[in-house]
Design a protein around this motif. Structure first.
Motif, PDB file in Angstrom:
ATOM      1  N   PHE A  81       0.813  -1.215   0.000  1.00 16.82           N
ATOM      2  CA  PHE A  81       0.000   0.000   0.000  1.00 16.82           C
ATOM      3  C   PHE A  81       0.850   1.270   0.000  1.00 16.82           C
ATOM      4  CE2 PHE A  81       0.944  -0.160   4.441  1.00 16.82           C
ATOM      5  CZ  PHE A  81       0.697   1.101   4.977  1.00 16.82           C
ATOM      6  N   LEU A  82       2.153   1.131   0.232  1.00 18.13           N
ATOM      7  CA  LEU A  82       3.084   2.256   0.158  1.00 18.13           C
ATOM      8  C   LEU A  82       4.284   1.843  -0.691  1.00 18.13           C
ATOM      9  CD1 LEU A  82       3.184   3.475   3.884  1.00 18.13           C
ATOM     10  CD2 LEU A  82       2.324   4.799   1.941  1.00 18.13           C
ATOM     11  N   PRO A  83       4.878   2.788  -1.451  1.00 16.15           N
ATOM     12  CA  PRO A  83       6.091   2.456  -2.217  1.00 16.15           C
ATOM     13  C   PRO A  83       7.225   2.062  -1.278  1.00 16.15           C
ATOM     14  CG  PRO A  83       5.161   4.571  -2.911  1.00 16.15           C
ATOM     15  CD  PRO A  83       4.445   4.181  -1.650  1.00 16.15           C
ATOM     16  N   LEU A  84       8.131   1.255  -1.785  1.00 16.28           N
ATOM     17  CA  LEU A  84       9.234   0.761  -0.964  1.00 16.28           C
ATOM     18  C   LEU A  84      10.443   1.688  -0.967  1.00 16.28           C
ATOM     19  CD1 LEU A  84       8.976  -3.023  -1.891  1.00 16.28           C
ATOM     20  CD2 LEU A  84       8.415  -1.959   0.310  1.00 16.28           C
ATOM     21  N   ASP A  85      10.284   2.877  -1.530  1.00 17.83           N
ATOM     22  CA  ASP A  85      11.412   3.820  -1.556  1.00 17.83           C
ATOM     23  C   ASP A  85      11.070   5.145  -0.878  1.00 17.83           C
ATOM     24  OD1 ASP A  85       9.573   4.647  -3.430  1.00 17.83           O
ATOM     25  OD2 ASP A  85      11.041   5.083  -5.001  1.00 17.83           O
ATOM     26  N   LEU A  86       9.989   5.175  -0.104  1.00 17.36           N
ATOM     27  CA  LEU A  86       9.582   6.424   0.538  1.00 17.36           C
ATOM     28  C   LEU A  86       9.347   6.242   2.031  1.00 17.36           C
ATOM     29  CD1 LEU A  86       6.900   7.882  -1.947  1.00 17.36           C
ATOM     30  CD2 LEU A  86       9.278   8.606  -1.690  1.00 17.36           C
ATOM     31  N   GLY A  87       9.743   7.249   2.798  1.00 14.52           N
ATOM     32  CA  GLY A  87       9.335   7.328   4.199  1.00 14.52           C
ATOM     33  C   GLY A  87      10.180   6.565   5.188  1.00 14.52           C
ATOM     34  N   PHE A  88      11.424   6.252   4.829  1.00 11.84           N
ATOM     35  CA  PHE A  88      12.276   5.502   5.744  1.00 11.84           C
ATOM     36  C   PHE A  88      13.340   6.386   6.380  1.00 11.84           C
ATOM     37  CE2 PHE A  88      10.743   2.237   2.776  1.00 11.84           C
ATOM     38  CZ  PHE A  88      10.291   1.284   3.679  1.00 11.84           C
ATOM     39  N   THR A  89      13.907   5.874   7.457  1.00 14.00           N
ATOM     40  CA  THR A  89      15.036   6.534   8.104  1.00 14.00           C
ATOM     41  C   THR A  89      15.982   5.456   8.609  1.00 14.00           C
ATOM     42  OG1 THR A  89      15.681   8.190   9.758  1.00 14.00           O
ATOM     43  CG2 THR A  89      13.969   6.630  10.415  1.00 14.00           C
ATOM     44  N   GLU A  90      17.255   5.802   8.760  1.00 14.65           N
ATOM     45  CA  GLU A  90      18.249   4.870   9.308  1.00 14.65           C
ATOM     46  C   GLU A  90      18.495   5.220  10.765  1.00 14.65           C
ATOM     47  OE1 GLU A  90      20.687   2.483   8.015  1.00 14.65           O
ATOM     48  OE2 GLU A  90      19.675   2.241   6.087  1.00 14.65           O
ATOM     49  N   ILE A  91      18.563   4.198  11.606  1.00 16.78           N
ATOM     50  CA  ILE A  91      18.885   4.434  13.010  1.00 16.78           C
ATOM     51  C   ILE A  91      20.041   3.534  13.414  1.00 16.78           C
ATOM     52  CG2 ILE A  91      16.504   5.079  13.593  1.00 16.78           C
ATOM     53  CD1 ILE A  91      16.394   2.297  15.074  1.00 16.78           C
ATOM     54  N   ASN A 110      -4.935  17.206  -3.959  1.00 20.32           N
ATOM     55  CA  ASN A 110      -3.985  16.335  -4.666  1.00 20.32           C
ATOM     56  C   ASN A 110      -3.876  14.946  -4.049  1.00 20.32           C
ATOM     57  OD1 ASN A 110      -3.222  18.143  -6.690  1.00 20.32           O
ATOM     58  ND2 ASN A 110      -1.734  19.154  -5.367  1.00 20.32           N
ATOM     59  N   ILE A 111      -4.759  14.646  -3.099  1.00 14.91           N
ATOM     60  CA  ILE A 111      -4.754  13.332  -2.459  1.00 14.91           C
ATOM     61  C   ILE A 111      -6.027  12.593  -2.857  1.00 14.91           C
ATOM     62  CG2 ILE A 111      -4.729  12.085  -0.261  1.00 14.91           C
ATOM     63  CD1 ILE A 111      -3.319  14.562   0.934  1.00 14.91           C
ATOM     64  N   ARG A 122       5.456   7.264   7.758  1.00 14.87           N
ATOM     65  CA  ARG A 122       5.186   5.931   7.226  1.00 14.87           C
ATOM     66  C   ARG A 122       4.722   4.996   8.337  1.00 14.87           C
ATOM     67  NH1 ARG A 122       7.184   3.068   2.457  1.00 14.87           N
ATOM     68  NH2 ARG A 122       6.649   0.875   2.713  1.00 14.87           N
ATOM     69  N   ALA A 123       5.360   5.081   9.509  1.00 19.88           N
ATOM     70  CA  ALA A 123       4.985   4.227  10.636  1.00 19.88           C
ATOM     71  C   ALA A 123       3.533   4.461  11.048  1.00 19.88           C
ATOM     72  CB  ALA A 123       5.924   4.468  11.814  1.00 19.88           C
ATOM     73  N   MET A 124       3.102   5.731  11.055  1.00 18.67           N
ATOM     74  CA  MET A 124       1.719   6.038  11.412  1.00 18.67           C
ATOM     75  C   MET A 124       0.761   5.462  10.372  1.00 18.67           C
ATOM     76  SD  MET A 124       0.013   7.631  13.816  1.00 18.67           S
ATOM     77  CE  MET A 124      -1.373   6.526  13.783  1.00 18.67           C
ATOM     78  N   LEU A 125       1.118   5.566   9.114  1.00 21.75           N
ATOM     79  CA  LEU A 125       0.290   4.995   8.055  1.00 21.75           C
ATOM     80  C   LEU A 125       0.218   3.478   8.198  1.00 21.75           C
ATOM     81  CD1 LEU A 125       1.603   7.177   5.086  1.00 21.75           C
ATOM     82  CD2 LEU A 125      -0.692   7.283   6.079  1.00 21.75           C
ATOM     83  N   GLU A 126       1.320   2.851   8.589  1.00 12.10           N
ATOM     84  CA  GLU A 126       1.323   1.397   8.789  1.00 12.10           C
ATOM     85  C   GLU A 126       0.428   1.002   9.967  1.00 12.10           C
ATOM     86  OE1 GLU A 126       5.777   0.395   7.008  1.00 12.10           O
ATOM     87  OE2 GLU A 126       5.553   0.956   9.119  1.00 12.10           O
ATOM     88  N   CYS A 154       0.206   6.794  -1.288  1.00 13.07           N
ATOM     89  CA  CYS A 154      -0.447   5.698  -0.569  1.00 13.07           C
ATOM     90  C   CYS A 154      -1.661   5.232  -1.365  1.00 13.07           C
ATOM     91  CB  CYS A 154      -0.875   6.186   0.815  1.00 13.07           C
ATOM     92  SG  CYS A 154      -1.826   4.975   1.775  1.00 13.07           S
ATOM     93  N   ASN A 155      -1.823   3.930  -1.528  1.00  9.03           N
ATOM     94  CA  ASN A 155      -2.960   3.444  -2.335  1.00  9.03           C
ATOM     95  C   ASN A 155      -4.098   2.868  -1.496  1.00  9.03           C
ATOM     96  OD1 ASN A 155      -2.224   0.803  -1.645  1.00  9.03           O
ATOM     97  ND2 ASN A 155      -1.078   0.466  -3.538  1.00  9.03           N
TER      98      ASN A 155
END
Length: 259
Positions: free
Chosen positions: A132-142, A224-225, A156-160, A196-197
């Protein structure tokens, strides 16, 4: 043990940071054959944690080390998401510590290996494949336990979380998490919502953001959404919210500020 074998095992231990799981397929690509892996195991340099995965003998094991291995060694999209990601980002500690549950997401083609599913990480693992979300958006490295891993960023986490609601994530809990997200960058929110789809997820996200009275909500361009058409009944016998055409639990509608 031969000098050559000792040199090779020393080289191996420098290839990956302490705490990282060593996957057999990755070891083969690095020049460590299955036969050599078994010799290391027999010599007690490596310890099996399941078919296809090893740890350095004597090392403690964590699910973060397993995620590191999946991401860095085989390029998997599997990542901590939902409230687990929010917890790792310091936005849901009280929830995650109480649940002892790790939420992982992956793409529709990502499979959680058997060694991961069968090992006792000290947590209940909940894994969801989704697109439901692209795999190249909304990530961070920790950085965690001296390992760098990719996790969902707060948006992204909230959408998940909302993707799992209401069957696998309580909506009141989702709203409590949303209340803590008061510093989101509007442009990033806009981009993720546009890509998001899931109509359900987008409507719930916007409803909760407005209900939480976040200042960044005022900068979101709803035109636009794609919010789809028709009504969405999130729960039965709930309260209908006309603006977002969703039926939600009465207790959520009465919780905090009404819109």
């Amino acid at each position: 043990m031969s000098t050559e074998m000792g040199t090779k095992i020393n080289q191996l231990f420098h290839l990956q940071p302490p705490g990282a799981i060593l996957q057999s397929s990755w070891l083969v690509r690095q020049g460590y054959s299955h036969d050599l892996q078994q010799r290391y195991k027999k010599s007690k340099w490596l310890q099996s944690i399941g078919t296809g995965a090893f740890i350095r003998t004597g090392e403690s094991v964590s699910y973060e080390g397993a995620i590191y291995a999946l991401q860095k060694q085989i390029g998997s999209n599997i990542h901590p998401g939902g409230r687990t990601a929010l917890s790792l980002l310091g936005k849901a500690h009280y929830l995650e510590l109480a649940t002892k549950r790790i939420v992982l997401f992956g793409g529709s083609n990502d499979k959680l290996p058997a060694w991961f599913k069968n090992y006792d990480w000290g947590y209940k693992i909940a894994y969801y494949e989704s697109s439901f979300l692209p795999l190249d958006l909304g990530f961070t490295e920790i950085e965690t336990k001296n390992l760098s891993i990719k996790i969902s960023g707060p948006i992204r986490a909230m959408l998940e979380c909302l993707y799992l609601a209401p069957q696998k994530q309580e909506l009141i809990e989702c709203f409590e998490l949303m209340e803590g997200l008061n510093n989101l960058p509007p442009k990033q929110v806009q981009m993720l919502l546009e890509n998001c789809n899931s109509i359900k997820v987008k409507r719930l996200f916007l409803y909760m953001a407005e209900k939480a009275a976040h200042s960044w909500f005022n900068y979101i361009d709803l035109k636009n959404i794609d919010l789809g058409s028709g009504k969405r009944s999130i729960v039965k016998n709930g309260v209908y919210i006309e603006k977002y055409k969703i039926t939600i639990p009465k207790e959520l509608q009465e919780y905090g500020r009404n819109i």
